[in-house]
Design a protein around this motif. Structure first.
Motif, PDB file in Angstrom:
ATOM      1  N   GLY A 104       0.845  -1.247   0.056  1.00  0.00           N
ATOM      2  CA  GLY A 104       0.058   0.073   0.092  1.00  0.00           C
ATOM      3  C   GLY A 104       0.811   1.204   0.201  1.00  0.00           C
ATOM      4  N   ASP A 105       1.924   1.278   0.836  1.00  0.00           N
ATOM      5  CA  ASP A 105       2.751   2.334   0.940  1.00  0.00           C
ATOM      6  C   ASP A 105       3.489   2.547  -0.374  1.00  0.00           C
ATOM      7  OD1 ASP A 105       2.092   2.953   3.452  1.00  0.00           O
ATOM      8  OD2 ASP A 105       4.055   1.980   4.314  1.00  0.00           O
ATOM      9  N   GLU A 106       4.092   1.605  -1.267  1.00  0.00           N
ATOM     10  CA  GLU A 106       4.772   1.637  -2.258  1.00  0.00           C
ATOM     11  C   GLU A 106       3.648   2.197  -3.252  1.00  0.00           C
ATOM     12  OE1 GLU A 106       6.629  -0.892  -5.948  1.00  0.00           O
ATOM     13  OE2 GLU A 106       6.521  -1.965  -3.955  1.00  0.00           O
ATOM     14  N   VAL A 107       2.366   1.707  -3.445  1.00  0.00           N
ATOM     15  CA  VAL A 107       1.597   2.410  -4.400  1.00  0.00           C
ATOM     16  C   VAL A 107       1.010   3.867  -4.147  1.00  0.00           C
ATOM     17  CG1 VAL A 107      -0.782   1.914  -5.340  1.00  0.00           C
ATOM     18  CG2 VAL A 107       0.405   0.018  -5.037  1.00  0.00           C
ATOM     19  N   ASN A 108       0.879   3.983  -2.800  1.00  0.00           N
ATOM     20  CA  ASN A 108       0.727   5.447  -2.466  1.00  0.00           C
ATOM     21  C   ASN A 108       1.561   6.290  -2.754  1.00  0.00           C
ATOM     22  OD1 ASN A 108      -1.436   7.158  -0.891  1.00  0.00           O
ATOM     23  ND2 ASN A 108       0.261   7.466   0.484  1.00  0.00           N
ATOM     24  N   GLU A 109       2.955   6.136  -2.691  1.00  0.00           N
ATOM     25  CA  GLU A 109       4.064   6.883  -3.143  1.00  0.00           C
ATOM     26  C   GLU A 109       3.910   7.063  -4.651  1.00  0.00           C
ATOM     27  OE1 GLU A 109       5.828   8.897  -1.364  1.00  0.00           O
ATOM     28  OE2 GLU A 109       4.563   8.313   0.290  1.00  0.00           O
ATOM     29  N   ARG A 110       3.409   6.314  -5.414  1.00  0.00           N
ATOM     30  CA  ARG A 110       3.410   6.525  -6.832  1.00  0.00           C
ATOM     31  C   ARG A 110       2.401   7.504  -6.991  1.00  0.00           C
ATOM     32  NH1 ARG A 110       4.507   0.779 -10.299  1.00  0.00           N
ATOM     33  NH2 ARG A 110       6.503   0.136  -8.905  1.00  0.00           N
ATOM     34  N   LEU A 111       1.159   7.226  -6.316  1.00  0.00           N
ATOM     35  CA  LEU A 111       0.243   8.231  -6.675  1.00  0.00           C
ATOM     36  C   LEU A 111       0.354   9.740  -6.312  1.00  0.00           C
ATOM     37  CD1 LEU A 111      -2.783   5.807  -5.543  1.00  0.00           C
ATOM     38  CD2 LEU A 111      -2.098   6.316  -7.865  1.00  0.00           C
ATOM     39  N   VAL A 112       0.981   9.843  -5.140  1.00  0.00           N
ATOM     40  CA  VAL A 112       1.585  11.125  -4.741  1.00  0.00           C
ATOM     41  C   VAL A 112       2.338  11.900  -5.666  1.00  0.00           C
ATOM     42  CG1 VAL A 112       2.867  12.496  -2.844  1.00  0.00           C
ATOM     43  CG2 VAL A 112       1.120  10.531  -2.051  1.00  0.00           C
ATOM     44  N   ALA A 113       3.186  11.101  -6.023  1.00  0.00           N
ATOM     45  CA  ALA A 113       4.364  11.521  -6.981  1.00  0.00           C
ATOM     46  C   ALA A 113       3.459  12.138  -8.607  1.00  0.00           C
ATOM     47  CB  ALA A 113       5.477  10.383  -7.658  1.00  0.00           C
ATOM     48  N   VAL A 169      -2.747  14.840   0.249  1.00  0.00           N
ATOM     49  CA  VAL A 169      -2.977  13.292  -0.563  1.00  0.00           C
ATOM     50  C   VAL A 169      -1.912  12.283  -0.039  1.00  0.00           C
ATOM     51  CG1 VAL A 169      -2.337  12.720  -2.908  1.00  0.00           C
ATOM     52  CG2 VAL A 169      -2.786  14.973  -2.479  1.00  0.00           C
ATOM     53  N   ARG A 170      -0.741  12.329   0.445  1.00  0.00           N
ATOM     54  CA  ARG A 170      -0.370  11.178   1.147  1.00  0.00           C
ATOM     55  C   ARG A 170      -1.001  10.553   2.265  1.00  0.00           C
ATOM     56  NH1 ARG A 170       4.499  13.291   0.971  1.00  0.00           N
ATOM     57  NH2 ARG A 170       5.452  11.975  -0.427  1.00  0.00           N
ATOM     58  N   GLY A 171      -1.339  11.435   3.156  1.00  0.00           N
ATOM     59  CA  GLY A 171      -2.140  11.191   4.567  1.00  0.00           C
ATOM     60  C   GLY A 171      -3.465  10.634   4.022  1.00  0.00           C
ATOM     61  N   ALA A 172      -4.196  10.872   2.785  1.00  0.00           N
ATOM     62  CA  ALA A 172      -5.372  10.257   2.638  1.00  0.00           C
ATOM     63  C   ALA A 172      -5.203   8.732   2.151  1.00  0.00           C
ATOM     64  CB  ALA A 172      -5.773  10.999   1.315  1.00  0.00           C
ATOM     65  N   ASN A 173      -3.910   8.440   1.649  1.00  0.00           N
ATOM     66  CA  ASN A 173      -3.422   7.026   1.326  1.00  0.00           C
ATOM     67  C   ASN A 173      -4.306   6.431   0.404  1.00  0.00           C
ATOM     68  OD1 ASN A 173      -1.965   5.044   1.690  1.00  0.00           O
ATOM     69  ND2 ASN A 173      -1.899   4.915   3.844  1.00  0.00           N
ATOM     70  N   PHE A 174      -4.504   6.795  -0.867  1.00  0.00           N
ATOM     71  CA  PHE A 174      -5.333   6.228  -1.731  1.00  0.00           C
ATOM     72  C   PHE A 174      -4.510   4.907  -2.097  1.00  0.00           C
ATOM     73  CE2 PHE A 174      -6.771  10.347  -2.231  1.00  0.00           C
ATOM     74  CZ  PHE A 174      -7.978  10.299  -2.154  1.00  0.00           C
ATOM     75  N   ASP A 180      -1.028  -8.340  -6.411  1.00  0.00           N
ATOM     76  CA  ASP A 180       0.211  -7.992  -5.845  1.00  0.00           C
ATOM     77  C   ASP A 180       0.920  -7.048  -6.877  1.00  0.00           C
ATOM     78  OD1 ASP A 180      -0.306  -8.998  -3.271  1.00  0.00           O
ATOM     79  OD2 ASP A 180       0.549 -10.805  -4.052  1.00  0.00           O
ATOM     80  N   ASP A 181       0.553  -6.703  -8.019  1.00  0.00           N
ATOM     81  CA  ASP A 181       1.003  -5.997  -8.940  1.00  0.00           C
ATOM     82  C   ASP A 181       1.106  -4.361  -8.766  1.00  0.00           C
ATOM     83  OD1 ASP A 181       2.097  -4.600 -11.050  1.00  0.00           O
ATOM     84  OD2 ASP A 181       1.284  -6.130 -12.518  1.00  0.00           O
ATOM     85  N   PRO A 182       2.229  -3.639  -8.277  1.00  0.00           N
ATOM     86  CA  PRO A 182       1.886  -2.405  -7.967  1.00  0.00           C
ATOM     87  C   PRO A 182       1.486  -1.547  -9.141  1.00  0.00           C
ATOM     88  CG  PRO A 182       4.218  -3.008  -8.036  1.00  0.00           C
ATOM     89  CD  PRO A 182       3.461  -4.190  -8.127  1.00  0.00           C
ATOM     90  N   ASP A 183       1.921  -1.708 -10.375  1.00  0.00           N
ATOM     91  CA  ASP A 183       1.610  -1.026 -11.568  1.00  0.00           C
ATOM     92  C   ASP A 183      -0.069  -0.877 -11.953  1.00  0.00           C
ATOM     93  OD1 ASP A 183       2.871   0.898 -13.294  1.00  0.00           O
ATOM     94  OD2 ASP A 183       1.908  -0.583 -14.792  1.00  0.00           O
ATOM     95  N   ARG A 184      -0.497  -2.384 -11.776  1.00  0.00           N
ATOM     96  CA  ARG A 184      -1.714  -2.442 -12.029  1.00  0.00           C
ATOM     97  C   ARG A 184      -2.795  -1.708 -10.713  1.00  0.00           C
ATOM     98  NH1 ARG A 184      -4.141  -6.652 -15.034  1.00  0.00           N
ATOM     99  NH2 ARG A 184      -2.992  -7.969 -16.348  1.00  0.00           N
ATOM    100  N   LEU A 185      -2.214  -1.806  -9.407  1.00  0.00           N
ATOM    101  CA  LEU A 185      -3.065  -1.177  -8.597  1.00  0.00           C
ATOM    102  C   LEU A 185      -2.865   0.537  -8.623  1.00  0.00           C
ATOM    103  CD1 LEU A 185      -2.031  -3.461  -5.603  1.00  0.00           C
ATOM    104  CD2 LEU A 185      -4.229  -3.373  -6.531  1.00  0.00           C
ATOM    105  N   THR A 186      -1.648   0.913  -9.170  1.00  0.00           N
ATOM    106  CA  THR A 186      -1.531   2.141  -9.369  1.00  0.00           C
ATOM    107  C   THR A 186      -2.257   2.773 -10.424  1.00  0.00           C
ATOM    108  OG1 THR A 186       0.844   2.088  -8.589  1.00  0.00           O
ATOM    109  CG2 THR A 186       0.074   4.208 -10.213  1.00  0.00           C
TER     110      THR A 186
END
Length: 375
Positions: free
Chosen positions: A74-83, A98-103, A115-121
């Protein structure tokens, strides 16, 4: 560490003073391909104890638990979304919000079969772009929302989601508008990323769901502009449009398969999934009430508020009645999806099981996101 070898972190046990999820389905929807999405066992809501009341009491609702809580994923995907949000320009100067909302946590929780971070992103970008449309155009004046412009803005946004085809001279004007507006860039970018994994049928499905979402945004804007509190039935009609259905519609994309259109649009399937979508957004109503209401009750609309106005009851009683509506919706989805899973195709069973899992992940995210808790 490989994402495939990373162990999911179990959800922590609740304190006895919490009001927690009620009655988890023991098996989940049936059918071939659904076993990985079934919870291991049932849980019933805890009763209130004599321990001190928590700062923010949670509604006791009928809903599955999340099937996993992989914090690192979740943290990995969240950082991708924040960026991505920073690069696109939505929520300028509010990166920590945005980071605290933790999408990223939201999509990790609601799509436990990937478990694929790119699909989840990809799914997360769609969700974040939809939220940004709501915030920038509908709800948040600090982000430029203006009810007098809402319909026109949503019309252009839909022309990006379902691309408008204009004569070259005027197509250039549209492109300049997209270049000036970070919300439009976010919507376009989200669809471009999604196209790596979704076929044209799945993309067109999402376009339709977002068009309905925009109708819901516009309807709520009309209530605000007229300072009119809708009757409960009208509010629930709109909540079916203005729901998490665009997010739920992607469960097969993230899962790496496709539910055919003939099954996705089957009226029986549509009915069942609509119940789930309405229930999912009532969870949002219950958790966002404190953030999105003021003394007049007209800053934002939620089910407890419209019930309190129509039925002339206390907020506490309106919350109880809202929970009853939510629980009826979830139980109806549970019963109807179980029947459809038993009589339909294996892919339909898997899809409905994934929607059930989405409900559990959605509730778990709402319990912890700083967007509504203020943490």
């Amino acid at each position: 560490m490989s994402l495939l070898s990373r162990a999911a972190t179990p959800i922590a046990s609740r304190e006895t003073s919490d009001l927690v999820v009620g009655a988890l389905l023991r098996t989940g929807p049936g059918g071939i391909g659904t076993s990985a999405l079934r919870p291991a066992g049932g849980h019933t809501a805890t009763a209130e104890s004599d321990t001190p009341e928590p700062t923010r009491r949670e509604p006791e609702i009928y809903c599955p638990e999340a099937l996993r809580d992989d914090v690192a994923l979740g943290d990995e995907v969240n950082e991708r979304l924040v960026a991505w949000a920073e690069r696109i320009g939505i929520y300028p100067g509010r990166v920590e919000e945005v980071r605290g909302a933790n999408f990223g946590r939201l999509v990790m929780l609601t799509h436990p079969d990937s478990d694929d971070p790119d699909r989840l992103t990809a799914a997360g970008k769609c969700a974040l772009a939809e939220w940004a449309t709501d915030d920038h155009y509908c709800d948040d004046e600090t982000q430029g929302s203006d009810l007098t412009l809402l319909g026109a803005r949503l019309g252009v946004a839909n022309a990006v989601v379902d691309p408008a085809h204009l004569p070259p001279r005027y197509a250039a004007d549209l492109e300049r508008a997209v270049g000036r507006d970070p919300v439009l860039r976010a919507l376009r970018g989200a669809f471009e990323h999604l196209a790596r994994y979704a076929d044209i049928e799945q993309v067109n499905r999402l376009r339709q769901e977002i068009a309905s979402l925009f109708v819901g945004y516009d309807t709520e804007g009309s209530w605000r502009a007229s300072e009119r509190v809708p009757p409960v039935w009208e509010y629930l009609v709109n909540r079916q449009d203005n729901s998490f259905l665009p997010c739920m519609a992607l469960v097969d994309v993230v899962g790496g398969y496709r539910l055919p259109a003939a099954e996705y649009y089957d009226p029986r399937v549509r009915r069942a999934v609509s119940f789930a979508a309405s229930a999912s957004v009532i969870v949002n109503d219950l958790y966002s009430t404190a953030k999105e209401s003021d003394a007049s009750g007209l800053v934002d609309f939620n089910l407890p508020m419209v019930i309190a106005v129509e039925e002339n009851c206390s907020t506490e009683e309106a919350v109880r009645r809202s929970v009853a509506v939510h629980d009826d919706l979830v139980r109806t989805f549970e019963a109807e999806s179980a029947f459809l899973s038993a009589t339909g195709s294996p892919r339909l069973g898997r899809f409905l099981a994934a929607v059930w899992a989405w409900l559990g992940g959605n509730r778990e995210w709402h319990r912890g996101t700083a967007r509504y808790s203020g943490a």
